[in-house]
Design a protein around this motif. Sequence first.
Motif, short mmCIF file in Angstrom:
data_model
loop_
_atom_site.label_atom_id
_atom_site.label_comp_id
_atom_site.label_asym_id
_atom_site.label_seq_id
_atom_site.Cartn_x
_atom_site.Cartn_y
_atom_site.Cartn_z
N MET A 31 8.48 13.66 31.47
CA MET A 31 7.60 12.51 31.58
C MET A 31 6.54 12.54 30.48
O MET A 31 6.04 13.60 30.14
N ARG A 32 6.28 11.38 29.90
CA ARG A 32 5.41 11.20 28.73
C ARG A 32 6.01 11.87 27.49
O ARG A 32 5.26 12.33 26.61
N GLN A 33 7.34 11.92 27.40
CA GLN A 33 7.93 12.62 26.26
C GLN A 33 7.68 11.87 24.95
O GLN A 33 7.70 12.49 23.88
N ALA A 34 7.44 10.58 25.00
CA ALA A 34 6.96 9.86 23.82
C ALA A 34 5.44 9.79 23.94
O ALA A 34 4.90 8.89 24.57
N GLY A 35 4.75 10.77 23.36
CA GLY A 35 3.32 10.82 23.60
C GLY A 35 2.55 11.62 22.58
O GLY A 35 3.06 12.00 21.52
N ARG A 36 1.29 11.92 22.92
CA ARG A 36 0.32 12.42 21.96
C ARG A 36 0.58 13.84 21.48
O ARG A 36 -0.03 14.28 20.50
N TYR A 37 1.44 14.60 22.14
CA TYR A 37 1.74 15.95 21.66
C TYR A 37 2.57 15.91 20.38
O TYR A 37 2.66 16.90 19.66
N LEU A 38 3.18 14.75 20.09
CA LEU A 38 4.02 14.60 18.90
C LEU A 38 3.19 14.13 17.70
O LEU A 38 2.54 13.08 17.78
N PRO A 39 3.21 14.85 16.59
CA PRO A 39 2.45 14.41 15.42
C PRO A 39 2.92 13.06 14.90
O PRO A 39 2.11 12.26 14.42
N GLU A 40 4.21 12.77 15.02
CA GLU A 40 4.71 11.48 14.54
C GLU A 40 4.20 10.33 15.41
O GLU A 40 3.99 9.22 14.92
N PHE A 41 3.98 10.61 16.70
CA PHE A 41 3.38 9.60 17.57
C PHE A 41 1.92 9.37 17.18
O PHE A 41 1.46 8.22 17.08
N ARG A 42 1.19 10.44 16.95
CA ARG A 42 -0.22 10.31 16.57
C ARG A 42 -0.35 9.54 15.25
O ARG A 42 -1.32 8.80 15.05
N GLU A 43 0.62 9.71 14.38
CA GLU A 43 0.58 8.99 13.11
C GLU A 43 0.71 7.48 13.33
O GLU A 43 0.00 6.69 12.70
N VAL A 44 1.59 7.08 14.24
CA VAL A 44 1.71 5.65 14.57
C VAL A 44 0.42 5.14 15.19
O VAL A 44 -0.08 4.07 14.83
#
Length: 363
Positions: A31-44
């Motif tokens: 759950m929340r696997q598309a989220g803030r722990y991913l640097p590529e998500f933070r970039e978006v």
Amino acid sequence: MQGTDFPPLKNDLILRAARGLETEHAPVWVMRQAGRYLPEFREVRASHEFFEVCRTPDLAMEVTLQPIRRYTGLLDASIIFSDILVVPQAMGMEVEMNPGPHFPDPLNTPGDISKLSPSVDVNKELKYVFDAITQTRKGLNGDVPLIGFCGAPWTLFSYMVEGGGTKTFQKSKTWLFKYPEESKKLLLRISDVCVDFLVGQAKAGAQLLQVFDSWAGELSPFDFSEFALPSLQGISSGVRSKLAAEGIPVPPLILFAKGANHALPLLAEQGGYDVLGIDWCIDPVEARRLVGDKVALQGNMDPNVLYGGKDAIERTVERMCEAFRKDRGSKGWICNLGHGITPGVDTEDLRWFLECVHKYSRN
């Protein structure tokens, strides 16, 4: 859109597990696997506001696909990037994210219900979610199934009344105890919108549907049965009947009522869901004893174990897999965390978690 318009599915593990069938290993997603722990998500997110990402199908698809690309072959499902609070927005409420959810004009008394839209056309108000789902199904190229979701009525009710997150639930529980009939009517009204929303997601291409009742554990067993259960039943029965009426196969329905482990037998018997999610506060053996063979289970590692290092992750996964596999082997279990992944998790620690699940959940 018809399923034949999408690329053929290459990995149906989670669909089989959701139906209680045996799988080669436990399908896993978080759950929340598309989220803030991913640097590529933070970039978006650095250049796009939160709800802008939700409302822009290209962006929603991109962040949905990010973990699938990063963890190729390790994740067995994707979940569309959206937010449970798009339903209150569709009902006419303003919601800001700064950084957590904030309602500038919450529902203070039952008289404020008149401020909500008298009817909600989800095909107009939430079309952007449906478009994102259809687009993402194509973008996945059949690699893994796509999960659609909504918030549960009690959880949404709490946000709408409290005006945001809360630790005490003072305002929302005041409603339940001071205005019980008005509260029940509002909960069922929210449920009706959720039904239409989930039906629309299934028609757009979602292959599983999950209902998140994040605050279920804040209710006593009596109050859960009195206030939360009827609207949860309304969602499962409404989605099934509306899709059946249109000749559309009903995707597996998942309910995650966090903290309401006392309600597992009731939900397994009367909830109308194919899968029940469990948090880390109940042993999987006990959860299976409570639900029998009526439903599949999803869960349930404490997300904070991901901060404990590789040894702790491996030990916990091995123990979890042994517990879930006891008596039933690999039948009817979807591996997940017991709640959403948190922003500070190292991406390689999540990779190790996924690798351990593949290792220890195999037959």
